[in-house]
Design a protein around this motif. Structure first.
Motif, PDB file in Angstrom:
ATOM      1  N   GLU A 275     -11.527  44.095  38.172  1.00 45.05           N
ATOM      2  CA  GLU A 275     -11.796  44.867  37.334  1.00 45.05           C
ATOM      3  C   GLU A 275     -10.615  45.080  36.249  1.00 45.05           C
ATOM      4  O   GLU A 275      -9.591  45.644  36.730  1.00 45.05           O
ATOM      5  N   THR A 276     -11.213  45.161  35.205  1.00 47.57           N
ATOM      6  CA  THR A 276     -10.062  45.182  34.137  1.00 47.57           C
ATOM      7  C   THR A 276      -9.481  46.656  33.898  1.00 47.57           C
ATOM      8  O   THR A 276     -10.325  47.388  34.284  1.00 47.57           O
ATOM      9  N   VAL A 277      -8.172  46.827  33.763  1.00 45.07           N
ATOM     10  CA  VAL A 277      -7.660  48.267  33.462  1.00 45.07           C
ATOM     11  C   VAL A 277      -8.283  48.660  32.070  1.00 45.07           C
ATOM     12  O   VAL A 277      -7.624  48.208  30.991  1.00 45.07           O
ATOM     13  N   PHE A 278      -8.967  49.731  32.049  1.00 39.03           N
ATOM     14  CA  PHE A 278      -9.283  50.418  30.782  1.00 39.03           C
ATOM     15  C   PHE A 278      -8.426  51.569  30.588  1.00 39.03           C
ATOM     16  O   PHE A 278      -7.978  52.110  31.598  1.00 39.03           O
TER      17      PHE A 278
ATOM     18  N   LEU B  77     -15.325  51.305  25.822  1.00 46.43           N
ATOM     19  CA  LEU B  77     -14.113  50.915  26.564  1.00 46.43           C
ATOM     20  C   LEU B  77     -13.051  50.469  25.964  1.00 46.43           C
ATOM     21  O   LEU B  77     -13.161  49.270  25.425  1.00 46.43           O
ATOM     22  N   THR B  78     -11.971  51.004  26.168  1.00 46.46           N
ATOM     23  CA  THR B  78     -10.752  50.578  25.583  1.00 46.46           C
ATOM     24  C   THR B  78      -9.534  49.850  26.399  1.00 46.46           C
ATOM     25  O   THR B  78      -9.410  50.663  27.596  1.00 46.46           O
ATOM     26  N   THR B  79      -9.132  48.959  26.117  1.00 47.09           N
ATOM     27  CA  THR B  79      -8.022  48.054  26.795  1.00 47.09           C
ATOM     28  C   THR B  79      -7.149  47.449  25.876  1.00 47.09           C
ATOM     29  O   THR B  79      -7.079  47.981  24.678  1.00 47.09           O
ATOM     30  N   ARG B  80      -6.102  47.013  26.496  1.00 48.87           N
ATOM     31  CA  ARG B  80      -5.227  45.927  25.501  1.00 48.87           C
ATOM     32  C   ARG B  80      -5.075  44.663  25.926  1.00 48.87           C
ATOM     33  O   ARG B  80      -5.135  44.369  27.352  1.00 48.87           O
ATOM     34  N   LEU B  81      -4.633  43.865  25.186  1.00 51.98           N
ATOM     35  CA  LEU B  81      -4.491  42.282  25.257  1.00 51.98           C
ATOM     36  C   LEU B  81      -2.949  42.262  25.014  1.00 51.98           C
ATOM     37  O   LEU B  81      -2.613  42.464  24.102  1.00 51.98           O
ATOM     38  N   TYR B  82      -2.188  41.807  26.320  1.00 48.80           N
ATOM     39  CA  TYR B  82      -0.927  41.696  26.139  1.00 48.80           C
ATOM     40  C   TYR B  82      -0.987  39.805  26.100  1.00 48.80           C
ATOM     41  O   TYR B  82      -1.790  39.020  26.483  1.00 48.80           O
ATOM     42  N   PHE B  83       0.298  39.431  25.877  1.00 48.62           N
ATOM     43  CA  PHE B  83       0.542  37.899  25.861  1.00 48.62           C
ATOM     44  C   PHE B  83       1.373  37.477  27.053  1.00 48.62           C
ATOM     45  O   PHE B  83       2.646  38.055  27.029  1.00 48.62           O
ATOM     46  N   GLN B  84       0.884  36.730  28.084  1.00 48.50           N
ATOM     47  CA  GLN B  84       1.645  36.230  29.103  1.00 48.50           C
ATOM     48  C   GLN B  84       2.777  35.629  28.692  1.00 48.50           C
ATOM     49  O   GLN B  84       3.251  35.005  27.686  1.00 48.50           O
ATOM     50  N   GLY B  85       3.865  35.670  29.392  1.00 47.52           N
ATOM     51  CA  GLY B  85       5.333  35.127  28.883  1.00 47.52           C
ATOM     52  C   GLY B  85       6.098  35.866  28.074  1.00 47.52           C
ATOM     53  O   GLY B  85       7.352  35.521  27.828  1.00 47.52           O
ATOM     54  N   GLU B  86       5.562  37.073  27.454  1.00 50.42           N
ATOM     55  CA  GLU B  86       6.589  37.700  26.457  1.00 50.42           C
ATOM     56  C   GLU B  86       7.692  38.655  27.208  1.00 50.42           C
ATOM     57  O   GLU B  86       7.278  39.261  28.139  1.00 50.42           O
ATOM     58  N   PRO B  87       8.993  38.440  26.937  1.00 55.50           N
ATOM     59  CA  PRO B  87      10.054  39.114  27.580  1.00 55.50           C
ATOM     60  C   PRO B  87       9.732  40.613  27.637  1.00 55.50           C
ATOM     61  O   PRO B  87      10.160  41.354  28.676  1.00 55.50           O
ATOM     62  N   LEU B  88       9.172  41.194  26.711  1.00 56.66           N
ATOM     63  CA  LEU B  88       8.998  42.793  26.515  1.00 56.66           C
ATOM     64  C   LEU B  88       7.946  43.074  27.522  1.00 56.66           C
ATOM     65  O   LEU B  88       7.818  44.321  27.752  1.00 56.66           O
ATOM     66  N   ASN B  89       7.013  42.226  28.034  1.00 56.24           N
ATOM     67  CA  ASN B  89       5.941  42.893  29.025  1.00 56.24           C
ATOM     68  C   ASN B  89       6.797  43.649  30.160  1.00 56.24           C
ATOM     69  O   ASN B  89       6.059  44.572  30.541  1.00 56.24           O
ATOM     70  N   ASP B  90       7.870  43.352  30.474  1.00 57.22           N
ATOM     71  CA  ASP B  90       8.364  43.460  31.690  1.00 57.22           C
ATOM     72  C   ASP B  90       8.942  45.192  31.360  1.00 57.22           C
ATOM     73  O   ASP B  90       9.080  45.963  32.527  1.00 57.22           O
TER      74      ASP B  90
END
Lengths: 235, 177
Positions: B171-174, B120-133
């Motif tokens: 449920e995590t988005v995979f 199962l593949t997913t991604r981990l992003y970092f809360q608060g990063e401006p580029l997340n938007d």
């Protein structure tokens, strides 16, 4: 401008086991209920880790861990790592693990009442050569019982882990042996819907790989996902 | 496009005994002396009944910072009896995407275990990063609650944590890559 490696083509329908495979009981609470989100491939997916022999030295003979021969039927397994366009995947790591000849893993979680072999651990590691060929020596793993259903036994199998050249090519699989009567009863083997794809998980006996007065040979090829013809461009 | 001549080998479960290839040091991506912004990444994996997944192999791969002699950009960790995993790595920076897109800093994460026939593949992003938007993958997810399943939260100085739920509520988005 950089030009990335090309993306990978989608997998062909029915050639991979669905994670929701009810006959394999452990999938029941471990498969996502929502369909996977299709995402565009980027450098994160089209490139991948390279595990080099410098940090991961080859272990091509699982039978001589201590200098004393492991118990069981010695075998040689060889084959090629290629992609779907039949291009060799060179210099790529193949991690190997398996039960011993009695069907017991040298692992604290394995409680099967079968003997451990002090001269067999069950971990191997090889790298493909420039034409994608690999080879290792081991003992034929035994069948073992598991709790999936009444009188459930796993067919003889060897586990493999491959990386290829992109994270989207990552492959964990198992190799089975020809003529195993447990195959038609095994929900893990049977989980792949397409019969031809399923049967490609069975090695073939290989008289050319067989060494006289030493060991039987088996042939098993790995096919990793193929890349699109056109690279993606980043400006 | 010509049809492929061969078909990719079918995946099979990694099973409960994959620890034979574990090598605990693989969870430490700084073991070869990489320097930069060191972080720890932890999380807990639970199943559809909310129980810990105690026998999983978790792998991370990052395209930033790039692979070098001192930084493998790839790690593998086990989950413990509480379903918890831990990596030491370098904080990724922005990653090029298709066309002019910039991807927010992220790790690719794959979970393999008994009962999972294909990782199962997913991604981990970092809360608060401006580029997340504006991240092209996060932008595919309309539901904020689902997006939140990919956002690691700070857990102290240099520490990030993300819980992964294989099935059910939250449920995590995979991802299909």
């Amino acid at each position: 401008m950089t030009v990335d490696a090309a993306g990978f083509r989608p997998l062909q329908p029915r050639t991979q086991p669905p994670n929701d495979s009810p006959e394999y009981g452990s999938t029941r609470l471990r498969h996502p209920a929502r369909p996977a989100l299709r995402i565009p491939q980027s450098v994160t997916e089209t490139t991948g880790p390279v595990l080099s022999p410098k940090h991961f030295p080859p272990m091509p003979d699982l039978t001589m861990l201590t200098g004393q021969a492991a118990m069981g039927e010695r075998i040689i397994v060889r084959g090629r790592v290629v992609d779907e366009d039949n291009r060799p995947v060179p210099s790529t790591i193949i991690e190997i693990w398996q039960a011993n000849a009695a069907g017991r893993y040298d692992h604290p979680g394995d409680t099967h009442d079968a003997p451990l072999d002090p001269n067999f651990h069950g971990e191997g590691r090889v790298f493909s050569d420039e034409d994608g060929w690999y080879q290792f020596t081991t003992i034929k793993p035994g069948a073992y019982p598991w709790g999936n259903h009444h009188n459930a036994w796993r067919p003889n199998h060897i586990h493999y882990s491959l990386f290829g050249t992109g994270f989207a090519q990552r492959l964990i699989t198992q190799m089975y042996f020809p003529g195993d009567p447990l195959l038609p009863l095994d929900p893990i083997f049977l989980a792949t819907p397409d019969a031809a794809a399923r049967n490609r998980l069975i090695a073939s006996f290989d008289i050319e790989a067989t060494q006289p007065a030493w060991a039987l040979g088996y042939r098993f090829d790995f096919v990793l996902r193929g890349r699109n013809a056109t690279p993606m461009e980043n400006t | 496009m010509a049809a492929p001549r061969l078909t990719a080998t079918a995946s099979q479960t990694i099973g409960p005994f994959w620890h034979l290839i574990e090598h605990a040091e693989m969870a430490d991506l700084l073991r070869f002396g990489a320097t930069g912004e060191a972080i720890t990444v932890t999380g807990t994996i639970t199943d559809g009944a909310g129980q810990p997944v105690a026998d999983a192999a978790v792998e991370i791969w990052q395209s930033s910072p790039p692979v070098s002699d001192s930084f493998p950009a790839y790690g593998r960790a086990r989950t413990d009896t509480a379903g918890r995993f831990e990596f030491r790595t370098l904080k990724p920076g922005p990653v090029p995407g298709l066309g002019n897109a910039q991807q927010a800093p992220h790790l690719a994460v794959t979970i393999m275990a008994r009962g999972i026939l294909r990782g199962l593949t997913t991604r981990l992003y970092f809360q608060g990063e401006p580029l997340n938007d504006t991240d092209p993958v996060l932008s595919l997810i309309d539901d904020p609650a689902q997006r939140a399943t990919l956002l690691a939260r700070p857990a102290g100085p240099g520490a990030w944590t993300l819980d992964i739920r294989l099935q059910g509520e939250n449920e995590t988005v995979f991802m299909d890559i």
